[in-house]
Design a protein around this motif. Sequence first.
Motif, PDB file in Angstrom:
ATOM      1  N   ARG A 326       0.737  -1.303  -0.031  1.00 48.17           N
ATOM      2  CA  ARG A 326      -0.042   0.051   0.107  1.00 48.17           C
ATOM      3  C   ARG A 326       0.820   1.126  -0.074  1.00 48.17           C
ATOM      4  N   ASP A 327       0.370   2.301  -0.409  1.00 52.01           N
ATOM      5  CA  ASP A 327       0.916   3.690  -0.132  1.00 52.01           C
ATOM      6  C   ASP A 327       0.856   4.081   1.275  1.00 52.01           C
ATOM      7  N   TRP A 328       1.943   4.264   1.666  1.00 42.06           N
ATOM      8  CA  TRP A 328       1.762   4.108   3.262  1.00 42.06           C
ATOM      9  C   TRP A 328       1.415   5.466   3.739  1.00 42.06           C
ATOM     10  N   THR A 329       1.863   6.824   3.068  1.00 37.78           N
ATOM     11  CA  THR A 329       1.525   7.961   3.408  1.00 37.78           C
ATOM     12  C   THR A 329       0.630   8.700   2.501  1.00 37.78           C
ATOM     13  N   GLY A 330       0.235   8.045   1.526  1.00 33.44           N
ATOM     14  CA  GLY A 330      -0.897   8.392   0.612  1.00 33.44           C
ATOM     15  C   GLY A 330      -0.760   9.218  -0.277  1.00 33.44           C
ATOM     16  N   VAL A 331       0.852   9.741  -0.599  1.00 29.04           N
ATOM     17  CA  VAL A 331       0.837  10.942  -1.528  1.00 29.04           C
ATOM     18  C   VAL A 331       1.605  10.624  -2.629  1.00 29.04           C
ATOM     19  N   GLY A 332       1.681   9.029  -2.947  1.00 29.89           N
ATOM     20  CA  GLY A 332       2.271   8.705  -4.127  1.00 29.89           C
ATOM     21  C   GLY A 332       4.007   8.766  -4.133  1.00 29.89           C
ATOM     22  N   VAL A 333       4.519   8.659  -2.821  1.00 30.93           N
ATOM     23  CA  VAL A 333       5.952   8.467  -2.675  1.00 30.93           C
ATOM     24  C   VAL A 333       6.438   6.987  -2.256  1.00 30.93           C
ATOM     25  N   TYR A 376      15.694   9.691   3.821  1.00 34.76           N
ATOM     26  CA  TYR A 376      15.952   8.537   2.494  1.00 34.76           C
ATOM     27  C   TYR A 376      15.355   9.187   1.401  1.00 34.76           C
ATOM     28  N   VAL A 377      14.168   9.443   1.467  1.00 34.25           N
ATOM     29  CA  VAL A 377      13.344   9.957   0.148  1.00 34.25           C
ATOM     30  C   VAL A 377      14.231  11.200  -0.234  1.00 34.25           C
ATOM     31  N   GLU A 378      14.489  12.195   0.524  1.00 33.12           N
ATOM     32  CA  GLU A 378      15.358  13.472   0.039  1.00 33.12           C
ATOM     33  C   GLU A 378      16.425  12.969  -0.589  1.00 33.12           C
ATOM     34  N   TYR A 379      17.170  12.140  -0.148  1.00 31.64           N
ATOM     35  CA  TYR A 379      18.698  11.641  -0.510  1.00 31.64           C
ATOM     36  C   TYR A 379      18.267  10.876  -1.810  1.00 31.64           C
ATOM     37  N   THR A 380      17.405  10.051  -2.141  1.00 30.74           N
ATOM     38  CA  THR A 380      17.268   9.250  -3.290  1.00 30.74           C
ATOM     39  C   THR A 380      16.085   9.774  -4.266  1.00 30.74           C
ATOM     40  N   PHE A 381      15.420  10.584  -3.857  1.00 33.98           N
ATOM     41  CA  PHE A 381      14.254  11.054  -4.896  1.00 33.98           C
ATOM     42  C   PHE A 381      14.047  12.439  -4.913  1.00 33.98           C
ATOM     43  N   GLY A 382      14.678  13.224  -3.878  1.00 35.95           N
ATOM     44  CA  GLY A 382      14.775  14.631  -3.997  1.00 35.95           C
ATOM     45  C   GLY A 382      13.706  15.246  -2.993  1.00 35.95           C
ATOM     46  N   TYR A 383      14.283  16.644  -2.677  1.00 40.50           N
ATOM     47  CA  TYR A 383      13.497  17.255  -1.661  1.00 40.50           C
ATOM     48  C   TYR A 383      12.126  17.451  -1.711  1.00 40.50           C
ATOM     49  N   ASP A 384      11.599  17.484  -2.994  1.00 39.56           N
ATOM     50  CA  ASP A 384      10.145  17.814  -3.255  1.00 39.56           C
ATOM     51  C   ASP A 384       9.414  16.560  -2.857  1.00 39.56           C
ATOM     52  N   ASP A 385       9.875  15.352  -3.064  1.00 40.99           N
ATOM     53  CA  ASP A 385       9.165  14.098  -2.752  1.00 40.99           C
ATOM     54  C   ASP A 385       9.213  13.941  -1.168  1.00 40.99           C
ATOM     55  N   LEU A 387       9.402  16.410   1.051  1.00 41.32           N
ATOM     56  CA  LEU A 387       8.263  17.148   1.751  1.00 41.32           C
ATOM     57  C   LEU A 387       7.072  16.778   1.819  1.00 41.32           C
ATOM     58  N   LYS A 388       6.723  16.413   0.383  1.00 39.37           N
ATOM     59  CA  LYS A 388       5.419  15.554   0.205  1.00 39.37           C
ATOM     60  C   LYS A 388       5.167  14.586   1.049  1.00 39.37           C
ATOM     61  N   TYR A 389       6.309  13.759   1.358  1.00 40.52           N
ATOM     62  CA  TYR A 389       6.242  12.383   2.124  1.00 40.52           C
ATOM     63  C   TYR A 389       5.752  12.790   3.687  1.00 40.52           C
ATOM     64  N   VAL A 390       6.598  13.721   4.032  1.00 40.19           N
ATOM     65  CA  VAL A 390       6.572  14.024   5.589  1.00 40.19           C
ATOM     66  C   VAL A 390       5.279  14.384   5.829  1.00 40.19           C
ATOM     67  N   LYS A 420       3.856  12.453  14.379  1.00 37.09           N
ATOM     68  CA  LYS A 420       4.251  13.858  15.079  1.00 37.09           C
ATOM     69  C   LYS A 420       5.732  14.031  15.208  1.00 37.09           C
ATOM     70  N   GLY A 421       6.543  13.058  15.783  1.00 39.55           N
ATOM     71  CA  GLY A 421       7.808  13.280  15.980  1.00 39.55           C
ATOM     72  C   GLY A 421       8.609  13.452  14.946  1.00 39.55           C
ATOM     73  N   ALA A 422       8.321  12.837  13.668  1.00 33.86           N
ATOM     74  CA  ALA A 422       8.973  13.100  12.405  1.00 33.86           C
ATOM     75  C   ALA A 422       8.467  14.499  11.885  1.00 33.86           C
ATOM     76  N   LEU A 423       7.301  15.021  12.104  1.00 37.17           N
ATOM     77  CA  LEU A 423       6.740  16.316  11.793  1.00 37.17           C
ATOM     78  C   LEU A 423       7.350  17.352  12.713  1.00 37.17           C
ATOM     79  N   MET A 424       7.787  17.077  13.819  1.00 37.23           N
ATOM     80  CA  MET A 424       8.374  18.039  14.802  1.00 37.23           C
ATOM     81  C   MET A 424       9.944  18.314  14.315  1.00 37.23           C
ATOM     82  N   LEU A 425      10.382  17.173  14.039  1.00 37.44           N
ATOM     83  CA  LEU A 425      12.054  17.186  13.409  1.00 37.44           C
ATOM     84  C   LEU A 425      12.066  18.003  12.003  1.00 37.44           C
TER      85      LEU A 425
END
Length: 557
Positions: A326-333, A376-385, A387-390, A420-425
């Motif tokens: 499944r798409d875990w965070t629901g935004v296509g990343v 990992y997403v930023e390193y592998t797929f770029g900053y835009d992905d 930001l969408k993912y988090v 919320k922990g990741a969004l705080m960081l």
Amino acid sequence: MICRVLITSVAVLALGGSSACSRGVSQNQSVALAAQLQGPPPTRSEILRGDYGRLRANNDLVYYHLDVRVDPDKKFISGKNTIRFRMLSDDNRVQIDLHPSLDVDRILLDGAPLQYTREESAVFIDFPRKLRKDSTYAINFQYSGTPLDIRARGGIGFRRDSTGHPFINTVCEGVGSSTWWPSKDQWHDEVDSMRISVSIPNGLTDVSNGAFVGKMDLGDGYTRWDWNVHYPINSYDVSMNIGDYVHFTDTYKDMTLDFYVLRDSLEKARAQFTQAKGMLAAYEHYFGEYPFKKDGYKLVEATNAGMEHQSAVTYGNGFKNGYGGRDWTGVGVSPKFDFIIIHESGHEWFGNAVSASDRSDMWIHEGWTTYLEVLYVEYTFGYDDALKYVNGYKTKVLNRQPIIPPGGLMRTPPQDMYFKGALMLNTLRNVVNDDRRWFALLHDLYQHFKYKNISTDDIVAFFNQRTGRNLTPVFNQYLRHTAIPTLELKFDSAAKTVSYRWKADEPGFAMPIRIGTKGAWQIVEPTTAKWKTMPARLTPETFDVATDLYFVNVVKQ
Ligand SMILES: [Zn+2]
């Protein structure tokens, strides 16, 4: 661990029962804890499992040799753990833990049996003479029995694969290591190193933590598999994985990666597990070298969805991207990578190398590792992905109770510790507002605390020192209160101004934030104390706040 396991593990230890709190936690402490709790008062089980009282604090673990024999047909285990510890104060009693479903056969010191008493999972061991501060002792704890079959909640799962071979995995972060082996079942203290010996019927393979030492035919239809762990290890990370495994390898830099999967899975695993190299490259980029090099990196197919067993990460994500396909965070990343490989392996840095010393600070494992996914997403797929993912994680935040519950109890924090922990960081990255400094801070924080057991206060102090800001109220608002901060905006169309202030529970809460127009943000420093006012030609409808960079509510009036 992943969130689904966490949710199911919460209720496991609410075994009920309370008695006079004579050991470790006093009656007064117990009442004080109950007053702080939003939920029910602590049970005796929660105190026995979670409190780091005198009988645990009087010693420091040095070494375990766990030597266990597993009978898959009878679902029976037997063996011993040699526990070496150094006394930190003079005493004649220590607490080791073993679940009541297992029998204590005998406990020896220098070949002589010791007396003990049991209460739920605690085994209180008495010594005939006082153990002396700074002296090191080794006890031989022998046990056997049929472990509680607690299925999805953890412990040992005795299963069969599709061809009928035994397929046995342990997973015990929630229910505790004491469900299958005698250990100091808590988070504060770790052995410096460990040997794990697992005896199983010939033809099967055991994969445990650490470097493979060798296997020996015992001549009775059983083979013993020996593994050496060269680093400190949480007791819940210790694992055995027994099955008709096939083994294949890959290499990353100068390290061999070892993969163990069931025969039927080999082809799919060869394709899917190539992602391990990209994971290692990403996390090494941000934090530094893989922390358990002498033990190697292993991915091991298991019946559970996934678990961060140190240097032997278990995997049950079906060889599909996303989480369970499944798409875990629901935004296509999420469909671009295998969530379990990336999340559970991230714990090698946060959870296994940097560990919380009390379960109430579990966000240090889960909030950080969820943020590692974002990196990992930023390193592998770029900053835009990234930001969408988090920001995709916002839909999973509940804000029903604080992330950090009272300490000293076996009570798992709410799932907000992940998202919320990741969004705080991510918010703190934008408070720092200088990526070069942010990534240096992350790297240095990890390097400073690796192989240590730490608290939230240690992390906050490091941030304050490195940023030169008092971020304590920011951490407190996100971690110790239920609500996230709200930015209040008041528009005066006649004066062409906007006034702003924070509404937050934490006294002295203050945090910079970007407001106005995307692409031409203005950074303002609202406080909770009083309204500040600035000129603004924009209307409430066109005035924007960078809520993808800061996890906050906005109220416009
Ligand atoms: Zn996790």
